[in-house]
Scaffold this motif. Structure first.
Motif, PDB file in Angstrom:
ATOM      1  N   VAL A  48       0.844  -1.205   0.000  1.00 34.43           N
ATOM      2  CA  VAL A  48       0.000   0.000   0.000  1.00 34.43           C
ATOM      3  C   VAL A  48       0.878   1.253   0.000  1.00 34.43           C
ATOM      4  O   VAL A  48       0.615   2.212  -0.734  1.00 34.43           O
ATOM      5  CB  VAL A  48      -0.946   0.006   1.213  1.00 34.43           C
ATOM      6  CG1 VAL A  48      -1.753   1.306   1.259  1.00 34.43           C
ATOM      7  CG2 VAL A  48      -1.886  -1.185   1.165  1.00 34.43           C
TER       8      VAL A  48
ATOM      9  N   ARG B 230       2.326   1.725  -3.346  1.00 37.59           N
ATOM     10  CA  ARG B 230       1.316   2.209  -4.285  1.00 37.59           C
ATOM     11  C   ARG B 230       1.091   3.708  -4.123  1.00 37.59           C
ATOM     12  O   ARG B 230       0.914   4.426  -5.114  1.00 37.59           O
ATOM     13  CB  ARG B 230       0.002   1.451  -4.066  1.00 37.59           C
ATOM     14  CG  ARG B 230      -1.053   1.804  -5.102  1.00 37.59           C
ATOM     15  CD  ARG B 230      -2.372   1.100  -4.835  1.00 37.59           C
ATOM     16  NE  ARG B 230      -3.353   1.461  -5.850  1.00 37.59           N
ATOM     17  CZ  ARG B 230      -4.640   1.141  -5.788  1.00 37.59           C
ATOM     18  NH1 ARG B 230      -5.102   0.431  -4.759  1.00 37.59           N
ATOM     19  NH2 ARG B 230      -5.478   1.527  -6.744  1.00 37.59           N
TER      20      ARG B 230
ATOM     21  N   LEU C 158      -7.751   5.128  -3.179  1.00 39.28           N
ATOM     22  CA  LEU C 158      -7.675   4.053  -2.187  1.00 39.28           C
ATOM     23  C   LEU C 158      -9.050   3.762  -1.586  1.00 39.28           C
ATOM     24  O   LEU C 158      -9.393   2.605  -1.314  1.00 39.28           O
ATOM     25  CB  LEU C 158      -6.687   4.423  -1.077  1.00 39.28           C
ATOM     26  CG  LEU C 158      -5.215   4.586  -1.499  1.00 39.28           C
ATOM     27  CD1 LEU C 158      -4.366   4.963  -0.292  1.00 39.28           C
ATOM     28  CD2 LEU C 158      -4.688   3.316  -2.145  1.00 39.28           C
TER      29      LEU C 158
ATOM     30  N   VAL D  62      -9.372  -0.064  -0.046  1.00 31.68           N
ATOM     31  CA  VAL D  62      -8.127  -0.407   0.641  1.00 31.68           C
ATOM     32  C   VAL D  62      -8.278   0.013   2.098  1.00 31.68           C
ATOM     33  O   VAL D  62      -8.547   1.183   2.380  1.00 31.68           O
ATOM     34  CB  VAL D  62      -6.923   0.320   0.010  1.00 31.68           C
ATOM     35  CG1 VAL D  62      -5.640   0.028   0.785  1.00 31.68           C
ATOM     36  CG2 VAL D  62      -6.771  -0.080  -1.450  1.00 31.68           C
TER      37      VAL D  62
END
Length: 363
Positions: A8, A11, A29, A34
């Motif tokens: 994460v 990203r 996100l 997420v």
């Protein structure tokens, strides 16, 4: 390392290098469901999830993007408290922090982190037409040094989008327009990147030698002069500390009058402050020059990463380009000709390219 959490973080940095701002990243996100850090660790520990486990905030994204710990370094003394009785923590300056390098496995490369900080310093705001310039924050005027602002509107079809000097105001400002269309700038930048990658893969050793050959003897001489002056200035700063201590003792002992002490100390403090500012500026120039000389590996990695690019993307532009300098247009044989300088990340300007790049632009 927690691989899932690290993915994460990676990203978030990739989205930023791709031209997305904190609010945009938080929205992406959230849409992709997420879990936030709080929700993620609550789930791992079997605790109750927060009411909205995907409620990412832009402030959280900013905190991630500015955290050097993700590069494998430990940063201590980030905050302090005025008293042990007070719970409020006050952030410290970067100068007050202590950094211990390479203490754990890195998620983000140092070069990527530094590039993100540069991009964050040049924040790009969406226009009313919901379009953002591909080169916003990277284009500068060759004459006044100001940024060229991205100009568009809803009635433009894209080919009319352009950049113009921030100090230009309908011929009443302190600079000229330095107008250049984004489509033309895309062609120039793509052509330069294509030529660089072609030369790199054709003969990597020759490319390396040619890149360093462009650094003239005059530039080397200038950097040596600055290094020498930095060394002399540092010695003088130390000497001023000793002088100040001596005149302070003379003031206490009565060897000189207090008025004389105040006058001398004020003069020495001004001199020392000016020397410190000069050392900081000159050292930065020297460090940048030395870094450009030694970062061939970083530039090589970017070239290999984007082999055979077909079109420019925000990520490609942000990783390749550090700065674009646009000169005022000229008339040559009745045609509009405009010089554009490209400053690459890691290596600076590369001036040995062929003169076949599209530099001409219609009025």
């Amino acid at each position: 390392m927690d691989e899932e959490a690290a993915a994460v973080v990676k990203r978030v940095f990739d989205l930023c290098i791709g031209g997305k701002g904190p609010m945009q990243i938080a929205k992406i996100l959230k849409e992709d469901k997420v879990p936030t850090a709080k929700a993620y660790y609550a789930e791992k520990k079997g605790k109750a999830l927060p009411e909205n486990p995907y409620n990412w905030k832009d402030s959280t994204i900013v905190g991630i993007l500015e955290r050097m710990d993700y590069c494998g370094h430990t940063v201590n003394f980030k905050s302090y408290s005025k008293s042990h009785k007070l719970k409020k923590r006050i952030p410290t300056t970067k100068e007050q922090q202590a950094i211990f390098y390479n203490t754990h496995e890195a998620i983000v490369e140092d070069a990527v982190f530094e590039r993100i900080q540069e991009l964050r310093a040049n924040k790009r705001r969406p226009t009313k037409a919901d379009r953002q310039g591909l080169f916003s924050g990277l284009v500068y005027c060759a004459d006044c040094g100001s940024k060229l602002h991205f100009a568009t509107c809803k009635s433009f079809n894209g080919s009319q989008d352009h950049y113009r000097c921030a100090k230009y105001k309908s011929n009443t400002g302190s600079c000229t327009a330095h107008f250049i269309r984004e489509e033309v700038l895309k062609q120039i930048v793509w052509s330069r990147i294509f030529d660089v990658t072609a030369l790199f893969f054709d003969d990597i050793m020759a490319f390396h030698e040619m890149m360093y050959a462009q650094r003239s003897a005059e530039t080397e001489k200038e950097m040596k002069r600055r290094k020498r002056e930095v060394g002399q200035a540092k010695k003088r700063i130390v000497e001023l500390d000793r002088i100040f201590k001596r005149i302070y003792e003379d003031d206490i002992s009565g060897a000189i009058s207090h008025d004389r002490f105040l006058k001398l100390s004020a003069e020495y403090e001004v001199e020392q402050r000016e020397l410190e500012e000069k050392v900081k500026a000159d050292q930065q120039e020297v460090d940048t020059y030395e870094q450009n000389k030694s970062d061939f590996g970083g530039f090589s990695a970017i070239i290999r990463k984007y082999v055979g690019i077909k079109e420019l993307t925000p990520a490609i532009v942000n990783e390749f380009i550090k700065k674009i300098i646009v000169h005022a247009p000229e008339k040559v044989d009745g045609k509009r000709v405009q010089k554009v300088d490209i400053v690459f990340n890691f290596v600076g300007e590369i001036n040995f390219l062929s003169a076949t790049q599209p530099k001409r632009q219609g009025a």
